[in-house]
Write a protein that holds these residues in place. Structure first.
Motif, PDB file in Angstrom:
ATOM      1  N   ASN A  45       0.810  -1.218   0.000  1.00  0.00           N
ATOM      2  CA  ASN A  45       0.000   0.000   0.000  1.00  0.00           C
ATOM      3  C   ASN A  45       0.842   1.265   0.000  1.00  0.00           C
ATOM      4  O   ASN A  45       0.314   2.364   0.157  1.00  0.00           O
ATOM      5  CB  ASN A  45      -0.927   0.014   1.237  1.00  0.00           C
ATOM      6  CG  ASN A  45      -1.902  -1.143   1.215  1.00  0.00           C
ATOM      7  OD1 ASN A  45      -2.542  -1.395   0.198  1.00  0.00           O
ATOM      8  ND2 ASN A  45      -2.004  -1.862   2.329  1.00  0.00           N
ATOM      9  N   GLY A  46       2.153   1.122  -0.160  1.00  0.00           N
ATOM     10  CA  GLY A  46       3.029   2.280  -0.128  1.00  0.00           C
ATOM     11  C   GLY A  46       3.178   2.936  -1.488  1.00  0.00           C
ATOM     12  O   GLY A  46       2.504   2.591  -2.460  1.00  0.00           O
ATOM     13  N   GLY A  47       4.086   3.901  -1.556  1.00  0.00           N
ATOM     14  CA  GLY A  47       4.353   4.617  -2.790  1.00  0.00           C
ATOM     15  C   GLY A  47       5.840   4.671  -3.071  1.00  0.00           C
ATOM     16  O   GLY A  47       6.653   4.101  -2.318  1.00  0.00           O
ATOM     17  N   PRO A  48       6.234   5.351  -4.140  1.00  0.00           N
ATOM     18  CA  PRO A  48       7.645   5.373  -4.527  1.00  0.00           C
ATOM     19  C   PRO A  48       8.575   5.966  -3.478  1.00  0.00           C
ATOM     20  O   PRO A  48       9.715   5.525  -3.331  1.00  0.00           O
ATOM     21  CB  PRO A  48       7.653   6.180  -5.826  1.00  0.00           C
ATOM     22  CG  PRO A  48       6.363   6.936  -5.829  1.00  0.00           C
ATOM     23  CD  PRO A  48       5.393   6.081  -5.107  1.00  0.00           C
ATOM     24  N   ASP A  49       8.098   6.952  -2.730  1.00  0.00           N
ATOM     25  CA  ASP A  49       8.969   7.539  -1.704  1.00  0.00           C
ATOM     26  C   ASP A  49       9.244   6.548  -0.574  1.00  0.00           C
ATOM     27  O   ASP A  49      10.330   6.566   0.030  1.00  0.00           O
ATOM     28  CB  ASP A  49       8.352   8.825  -1.149  1.00  0.00           C
ATOM     29  CG  ASP A  49       8.408   9.961  -2.160  1.00  0.00           C
ATOM     30  OD1 ASP A  49       9.511  10.260  -2.647  1.00  0.00           O
ATOM     31  OD2 ASP A  49       7.352  10.528  -2.481  1.00  0.00           O
TER      32      ASP A  49
ATOM     33  N   LEU B  36       9.596   3.398  -1.059  1.00  0.00           N
ATOM     34  CA  LEU B  36      10.631   2.534  -1.625  1.00  0.00           C
ATOM     35  C   LEU B  36      12.006   3.177  -1.498  1.00  0.00           C
ATOM     36  O   LEU B  36      12.976   2.522  -1.099  1.00  0.00           O
ATOM     37  CB  LEU B  36      10.335   2.248  -3.098  1.00  0.00           C
ATOM     38  CG  LEU B  36       9.026   1.530  -3.424  1.00  0.00           C
ATOM     39  CD1 LEU B  36       8.855   1.424  -4.932  1.00  0.00           C
ATOM     40  CD2 LEU B  36       8.997   0.154  -2.787  1.00  0.00           C
ATOM     41  N   LEU B  37      12.078   4.452  -1.842  1.00  0.00           N
ATOM     42  CA  LEU B  37      13.362   5.153  -1.766  1.00  0.00           C
ATOM     43  C   LEU B  37      13.895   5.152  -0.342  1.00  0.00           C
ATOM     44  O   LEU B  37      15.091   4.935  -0.109  1.00  0.00           O
ATOM     45  CB  LEU B  37      13.216   6.587  -2.276  1.00  0.00           C
ATOM     46  CG  LEU B  37      12.790   6.767  -3.733  1.00  0.00           C
ATOM     47  CD1 LEU B  37      12.868   8.249  -4.117  1.00  0.00           C
ATOM     48  CD2 LEU B  37      13.623   5.935  -4.670  1.00  0.00           C
TER      49      LEU B  37
ATOM     50  N   GLU C 288      16.704   0.519  -9.189  1.00  0.00           N
ATOM     51  CA  GLU C 288      16.053   0.257 -10.462  1.00  0.00           C
ATOM     52  C   GLU C 288      14.574   0.172 -10.176  1.00  0.00           C
ATOM     53  O   GLU C 288      14.134  -0.694  -9.414  1.00  0.00           O
ATOM     54  CB  GLU C 288      16.539  -1.048 -11.087  1.00  0.00           C
ATOM     55  CG  GLU C 288      15.830  -1.368 -12.391  1.00  0.00           C
ATOM     56  CD  GLU C 288      16.309  -2.668 -13.022  1.00  0.00           C
ATOM     57  OE1 GLU C 288      15.626  -3.140 -13.945  1.00  0.00           O
ATOM     58  OE2 GLU C 288      17.344  -3.208 -12.592  1.00  0.00           O
ATOM     59  N   ILE C 289      13.810   1.082 -10.736  1.00  0.00           N
ATOM     60  CA  ILE C 289      12.379   1.139 -10.458  1.00  0.00           C
ATOM     61  C   ILE C 289      11.612   0.717 -11.701  1.00  0.00           C
ATOM     62  O   ILE C 289      12.099   0.857 -12.828  1.00  0.00           O
ATOM     63  CB  ILE C 289      11.955   2.541  -9.979  1.00  0.00           C
ATOM     64  CG1 ILE C 289      10.602   2.498  -9.269  1.00  0.00           C
ATOM     65  CG2 ILE C 289      11.965   3.555 -11.134  1.00  0.00           C
ATOM     66  CD1 ILE C 289      10.309   3.729  -8.430  1.00  0.00           C
ATOM     67  N   THR C 290      10.410   0.188 -11.497  1.00  0.00           N
ATOM     68  CA  THR C 290       9.610  -0.304 -12.609  1.00  0.00           C
ATOM     69  C   THR C 290       8.486   0.656 -12.966  1.00  0.00           C
ATOM     70  O   THR C 290       8.119   1.536 -12.186  1.00  0.00           O
ATOM     71  CB  THR C 290       8.990  -1.673 -12.266  1.00  0.00           C
ATOM     72  OG1 THR C 290       8.013  -1.493 -11.235  1.00  0.00           O
ATOM     73  CG2 THR C 290      10.048  -2.662 -11.811  1.00  0.00           C
ATOM     74  N   ASP C 291       7.927   0.447 -14.150  1.00  0.00           N
ATOM     75  CA  ASP C 291       6.804   1.269 -14.585  1.00  0.00           C
ATOM     76  C   ASP C 291       5.603   1.107 -13.654  1.00  0.00           C
ATOM     77  O   ASP C 291       4.801   2.030 -13.494  1.00  0.00           O
ATOM     78  CB  ASP C 291       6.409   0.944 -16.024  1.00  0.00           C
ATOM     79  CG  ASP C 291       6.269  -0.546 -16.304  1.00  0.00           C
ATOM     80  OD1 ASP C 291       6.427  -1.368 -15.368  1.00  0.00           O
ATOM     81  OD2 ASP C 291       6.006  -0.906 -17.470  1.00  0.00           O
ATOM     82  N   THR C 292       5.489  -0.034 -13.002  1.00  0.00           N
ATOM     83  CA  THR C 292       4.386  -0.261 -12.070  1.00  0.00           C
ATOM     84  C   THR C 292       4.577   0.504 -10.766  1.00  0.00           C
ATOM     85  O   THR C 292       3.598   0.975 -10.171  1.00  0.00           O
ATOM     86  CB  THR C 292       4.255  -1.763 -11.752  1.00  0.00           C
ATOM     87  OG1 THR C 292       4.038  -2.478 -12.965  1.00  0.00           O
ATOM     88  CG2 THR C 292       3.107  -2.031 -10.794  1.00  0.00           C
TER      89      THR C 292
END
Length: 273
Positions: free
Chosen positions: A23-27, A29-30, A42-46
């Motif tokens: 349920n998280g977002g890109p931040d 992940l960072l 390496e991040i994905t389009d999803t």
């Protein structure tokens, strides 16, 4: 290239495989990747989320977390094997090439050709190769390197050594590089060392994963992958950019991705990277 010169990044698929349980977002992940001790992502389009149309904002967030964008990974529902979808897939590829172009040295990693419909297998290789070569031409025109990432997931067209030999015979290595993935190679065929040596001149960067003797995903260093031998081959590749990207798909990662990737980073330190 010496092992001391290698850089270690993290692939976000470790979280992506959680599906609706994430349920998280890109931040988020960072933050997790930076706290795990990695230098790149390496991040994905999803998983790019709200940054999809804001590469400069993503760059600012990467800088805040002390991370470098190693590559942007993309896929397609067409599996890159449907001729009628080639033009649509190329338009999407150009979109992500334009995104990656904002980041110095970032590649676009294109996922494995996959069987999504009926039809002769030979023709699917030809369609995929046409797409990959044309994508490579787009990348060259924009100054962004393009690399192919074969997988061993369901319905992949690029599973065993014969598949690798076939697709590489059709792809122009001057346009399209290769992101070898140790886990996927081991699941499809046991000759990971020979495969890496045979196609060493195509290697752009490396995905490091591990599997047990039955092909089940294992934490890095807990399976059958001879990681030091793999690194020696890849580090000597003429196009290798110095990035080892760790991607974890084991049950441990499914239970706790942040802890799993942090453990893998500690494992790489024991290898000297």
């Amino acid at each position: 290239m010496s092992i001391n010169d290698l850089k270690v990044g993290c692939q976000t698929f470790t979280w992506e495989m959680l599906g609706k349980n994430w349920n998280g977002g890109p931040d988020d992940l960072l933050e997790a990747i930076a706290e795990g001790g990695y230098a790149g992502i390496e991040i994905t389009d999803t998983m790019i989320g709200h940054y999809a149309d804001s590469p400069n904002d993503f760059a600012a967030s990467l800088h805040k977390h002390g991370l470098t964008l190693v590559a942007f990974a993309m896929g397609s529902k067409s599996g890159f094997t449907v001729r009628e979808e080639i033009e649509n897939d190329l338009r999407t590829t150009q979109r992500w090439i334009d995104f990656a172009a904002v980041f110095s040295g970032a590649l676009v990693s294109i996922g494995s050709a996959t069987v999504v419909c009926e039809g002769p297998r030979k023709a699917k290789f030809e369609i995929a190769a046409e797409f990959y070569n044309r994508a490579g031409e787009l990348g060259k025109a924009s100054g962004v390197d393009i690399a192919l990432h074969p997988s061993s997931h369901h319905n992949t067209l690029l599973f065993d050594r014969a598949d690798y030999d076939r697709i590489f015979s059709l792809i122009d290595k001057n346009l399209v590089g290769w992101v070898p993935d140790t886990g996927h190679i081991l699941r499809g065929h046991g000759d990971v060392i020979d495969t890496l040596r045979t196609y060493q001149d195509r290697i752009c960067y490396l995905h490091l994963k591990d599997v047990d003797a039955n092909g089940k995903w294992a934490m890095l260093g807990k399976g059958v992958c001879d990681t030091p031998a793999v690194i020696d081959i890849v580090a000597a590749a003429p196009r290798f950019n110095g990035w080892l990207v760790l991607e974890e798909e084991s049950d441990a990662a499914a239970a706790d991705p942040a802890t799993a990737v942090r453990t893998n980073r500690e494992t790489m330190r024991r290898y000297g990277a």
